[in-house]
Design a protein around this motif. Structure first.
Motif, PDB file in Angstrom:
ATOM      1  N   THR A  60       1.963  -7.613  -9.981  1.00  0.00           N
ATOM      2  CA  THR A  60       2.783  -6.588 -10.620  1.00  0.00           C
ATOM      3  C   THR A  60       3.517  -7.109 -11.850  1.00  0.00           C
ATOM      4  OG1 THR A  60       3.156  -5.773  -8.365  1.00  0.00           O
ATOM      5  CG2 THR A  60       4.421  -4.732 -10.112  1.00  0.00           C
ATOM      6  N   LEU A 111      13.373  -2.042  -8.919  1.00  0.00           N
ATOM      7  CA  LEU A 111      12.128  -2.187  -9.675  1.00  0.00           C
ATOM      8  C   LEU A 111      12.112  -1.338 -10.943  1.00  0.00           C
ATOM      9  CD1 LEU A 111       9.593  -2.381  -6.728  1.00  0.00           C
ATOM     10  CD2 LEU A 111       9.894  -4.117  -8.497  1.00  0.00           C
ATOM     11  N   LEU A 189      -1.555  -1.935 -10.132  1.00  0.00           N
ATOM     12  CA  LEU A 189      -0.597  -3.010 -10.366  1.00  0.00           C
ATOM     13  C   LEU A 189      -0.984  -3.837 -11.585  1.00  0.00           C
ATOM     14  CD1 LEU A 189       0.032  -4.252  -6.702  1.00  0.00           C
ATOM     15  CD2 LEU A 189       1.469  -2.741  -8.069  1.00  0.00           C
ATOM     16  N   LYS A 210       4.730  -0.039  -7.361  1.00  0.00           N
ATOM     17  CA  LYS A 210       5.577  -1.233  -7.327  1.00  0.00           C
ATOM     18  C   LYS A 210       6.332  -1.323  -6.002  1.00  0.00           C
ATOM     19  CE  LYS A 210       7.777  -0.254 -11.119  1.00  0.00           C
ATOM     20  NZ  LYS A 210       8.736  -0.356 -12.246  1.00  0.00           N
TER      21      LYS A 210
END
Length: 315
Positions: A60, A111, A189, A210
């Motif tokens: 990621t 995130l 990702l 995520k």
């Protein structure tokens, strides 16, 4: 269609089969070698944590320092459940569940941050959980720690069981990493890692993907903490929430190759070899010498061992 489906599940199945073979054979092969049993167990644990970190930091592109938080949470969840009389499989399941349940909302929130802002926010979770665990003495024993019920016994038997558990956990983590990398989640990702703004514009649900990666990583770390707690038999906040549980997997993955499936595995092996050599031969300056060697390795192979070897082979 069926052959394609079978081929996609063949690599993770082979990894699990190999892990089972090693888990069955390694304790017998290392019988009586207490040092090697401990070293192999530590290696398998580092592999599991490195693979878990790679799901977020590698696939990621988000540099998470929350590994120690979920590791410690899993260790304490198992210890408390065992004290309450839960059977070991349920205690392990609770460890994974606690990690996932905390990671899902927390990850969805932080995130949205990027770069060092995300790194700092994830590191703060370690401090918060450590303080909560220390303060909640009635449940966790506070700073005095907690002894796991039934942890005593023959040290060799405990070491063998710990090795088997860690090897199977590492194999399961690698198998999961392969499934993620080869599936739609891995593709999404990768797009986020390369250019998150473009990925959002292309219709990829970046926040959801995520969060899924962060949750899967946390569940693995929770299980690793549970396995560690059973192996050691006694845990305290300063041990299981040590920030080095976050740092070692990052270093190992950087050495092996960030964002690759086998990079964390190779990096963990190299890291453990360096660490053992430094500590055994340079006890006073071991940490400094290890840091210098790792820095040189990263400079020589900036992408990690596996990406660097692949580039040389291609050229």
């Amino acid at each position: 269609m069926r052959s394609a489906l079978n081929s996609s599940w063949l690599p993770p199945a082979l990894v699990l089969a190999l892990g089972a073979a090693i888990a069955l054979g390694a304790p017998a092969a290392l019988s009586g070698e207490t040092y090697l049993l401990r070293l192999a167990t530590q290696l398998a644990l580092l592999v599991a944590l490195s693979v878990a970190w790679n799901l977020v930091g590698g696939f990621t592109g988000y540099p998470s320092f929350a590994t120690a938080a979920f590791f410690g949470l899993g260790a304490y969840a198992t210890a408390v459940a065992q004290e309450a009389g839960w059977p070991l499989p349920l205690a392990f399941a609770l460890a994974a569940l606690c990690g996932a349940l905390l990671a899902a909302p927390f990850g969805f929130a932080i995130l949205r941050l990027r770069g060092h802002y995300f790194a700092i926010a994830s590191l703060m979770l370690v401090t918060i959980l450590k303080e909560v665990t220390t303060g909640w003495a009635s449940l966790t024993g506070g700073g005095m720690g907690i002894n796991l019920p039934g942890a005593g016994g023959d040290p060799i038997v405990i070491a063998r069981i710990a090795l088997q558990t860690m090897v199977m956990l590492a194999a399961a983590a690698i198998a999961l990493s392969i499934v993620v990398a080869r599936g739609r989640l891995g593709f999404g990702l990768a797009c986020i890692r390369m250019n998150e703004t473009a990925a959002l514009g292309a219709g990829i649900d970046a926040p959801r993907l995520k969060t899924i990666a962060f949750t899967l990583s946390a569940a693995i770390c929770g299980l690793a903490g549970a396995a560690y707690a059973r192996w050691i038999g006694y845990i305290d906040p300063s041990d299981v929430y040590d920030v080095m549980w976050s740092v070692r997997p990052i270093i190992a993955t950087l050495i092996g190759g960030v964002g690759t499936v086998m990079g964390p595995v190779v990096g963990a092996v190299v890291y453990m070899v360096f660490e053992e050599l430094m500590w055994r031969n340079l006890l006073t300056f071991g940490t400094g010498a290890l840091g210098i060697l790792i820095a040189l390795l990263v400079l020589i192979m900036p992408g990690g061992i596996i990406p660097s070897l692949m580039k040389r082979r291609a050229s």
